[in-house]
Design a protein around this motif. Sequence first.
Motif, mmCIF file in Angstrom:
data_model
loop_
_atom_site.group_PDB
_atom_site.id
_atom_site.type_symbol
_atom_site.label_atom_id
_atom_site.label_comp_id
_atom_site.label_asym_id
_atom_site.label_seq_id
_atom_site.Cartn_x
_atom_site.Cartn_y
_atom_site.Cartn_z
ATOM 1 N N LEU A 35 0.830 -1.206 0.000
ATOM 2 C CA LEU A 35 0.000 0.000 0.000
ATOM 3 C C LEU A 35 0.863 1.255 0.000
ATOM 4 O O LEU A 35 0.609 2.208 -0.742
ATOM 5 C CB LEU A 35 -0.926 -0.007 1.210
ATOM 6 N N ASP A 36 1.911 1.267 0.809
ATOM 7 C CA ASP A 36 2.781 2.435 0.885
ATOM 8 C C ASP A 36 3.553 2.655 -0.410
ATOM 9 O O ASP A 36 3.859 3.792 -0.771
ATOM 10 C CB ASP A 36 3.775 2.286 2.046
ATOM 11 N N ALA A 37 3.858 1.578 -1.118
ATOM 12 C CA ALA A 37 4.645 1.679 -2.352
ATOM 13 C C ALA A 37 3.789 1.961 -3.584
ATOM 14 O O ALA A 37 4.332 2.092 -4.691
ATOM 15 C CB ALA A 37 5.436 0.393 -2.569
ATOM 16 N N SER A 38 2.463 2.077 -3.401
ATOM 17 C CA SER A 38 1.549 2.159 -4.547
ATOM 18 C C SER A 38 0.633 3.377 -4.468
ATOM 19 O O SER A 38 -0.589 3.249 -4.333
ATOM 20 C CB SER A 38 0.696 0.884 -4.627
ATOM 21 N N PRO A 39 1.191 4.590 -4.554
ATOM 22 C CA PRO A 39 0.348 5.785 -4.457
ATOM 23 C C PRO A 39 -0.530 6.021 -5.679
ATOM 24 O O PRO A 39 -1.476 6.814 -5.609
ATOM 25 C CB PRO A 39 1.368 6.913 -4.286
ATOM 26 N N THR A 40 -0.227 5.374 -6.816
ATOM 27 C CA THR A 40 -1.010 5.547 -8.047
ATOM 28 C C THR A 40 -1.228 4.181 -8.691
ATOM 29 O O THR A 40 -0.519 3.212 -8.372
ATOM 30 C CB THR A 40 -0.275 6.449 -9.057
#
Length: 429
Positions: A14-19
């Motif tokens: 989740l933290d690595a996937s802002p888009t």
Amino acid sequence: MTEHDFNQQLLAFLDASPTPFHATQKMLEQFLAAGYQSLDERDTWSLQSGGRYVVTRNASSLVAFTLPSDPVVTGFRLMGAHTDSPCLKIKTQPEQVTKGYLRLGVETYGGVLLSTWFDRDLSIAGRVSYQSTAGEIKHQLINFKRPVGVIPNLAIHLNREVNNGVAINAQTQLPVMVMQLGEGEKGSFNEILLQQLQTEGVSDAEQILEHDCILFDTQKAAVVGLQNDFITSARLDNLLSCFIGMQSMLSGGDAVASVLVCNDHEEVGSLSASGAQGPLLKSILKRVAQTEERYQQMIAASMMISCDNAHGIHPNHAALHDDNHAPLLNAGPVIKLNANQRYASNSETSAWFKWVCQQASVPVQSFIMRSDLACGSTIGPITSAELGVRTVDVGVPQFAMHSIRELAGTKDAYHLMKALVYFLQIERI
């Protein structure tokens, strides 16, 4: 994989996937690390029995599939989710200077819960298209990571009625403040993007041609509660399901042919080249089948589980739920039903999913919206109609759907993965 390990990996994802671009990239990396072969839609494919493959489109949608046996005979075990979440998207020419403050104008993407975006530490991420010093057009993902902007609330002294409910104007009240300019300075978002490309190691960018950038909250995903009962994060709807589907594919073995499709643009209707109402999944499945008759046979033998989060019964607003169909957090995945086909579940497919959960020792719940309230939808009905495949809509129960920060239980995602892993091992449906 233990529940604790699963949740820790989920938080990192989740933290690595802002888009959607970053989410797709992270999933692609994990599939490639697991031995999946990347396919290009422009190439001629030579698919092999026992092969494992992954395809992306627009760098924001992904399809991963395995071919351990003849899918025409066994059918595919399909799982679906979506990579996008409601957010604020930065406009192409966003610069607004007022009283020396540089603000960036935004568009709302999807059904954003706007009030939650104020007074948050916001950053910027997305895809930048640029002309290189060699005259080529290139595309690069960027992520500022650190807080670079804020949308300040108006003080209650200047807005005494705010706690009684005030409409938010997306054009005038949502531009994000990113910088205070000196006298005579003019802010340029393209210049900001050029500087960020250099910071991230891109040395050949000469001119920004276009960007597809959004704002995101920099607060990390976390496990919360006195007994660690909850997960709180941005984009649980629906990166939670993308992660569950990916882990199910990587853990499910190679007993039968399986597919994971993670589409972009679900939050705005799915009608795009990379959305569920576009041709992406069908075109790939037809290339697998090779002939129309084999394709039709394959679809008839297949089943799809569409995964998208469900509304858990909110303890402060319990009256907004149907008491007989009001899922609890940490009580298992939810079958989503609607008489008007807003969800694709029917008695056959719901029965199958209940049976799968029983076999996997996973609790299961049902959700039906109150009859006097409008119901949302998913990629389930769209994909089911596009392909003609039997489909059930399921999801993890959550609170605060479409908020900048959502809430789910720590047990439910792991439970749903266990059910999906069992689903991927059923030889006949």
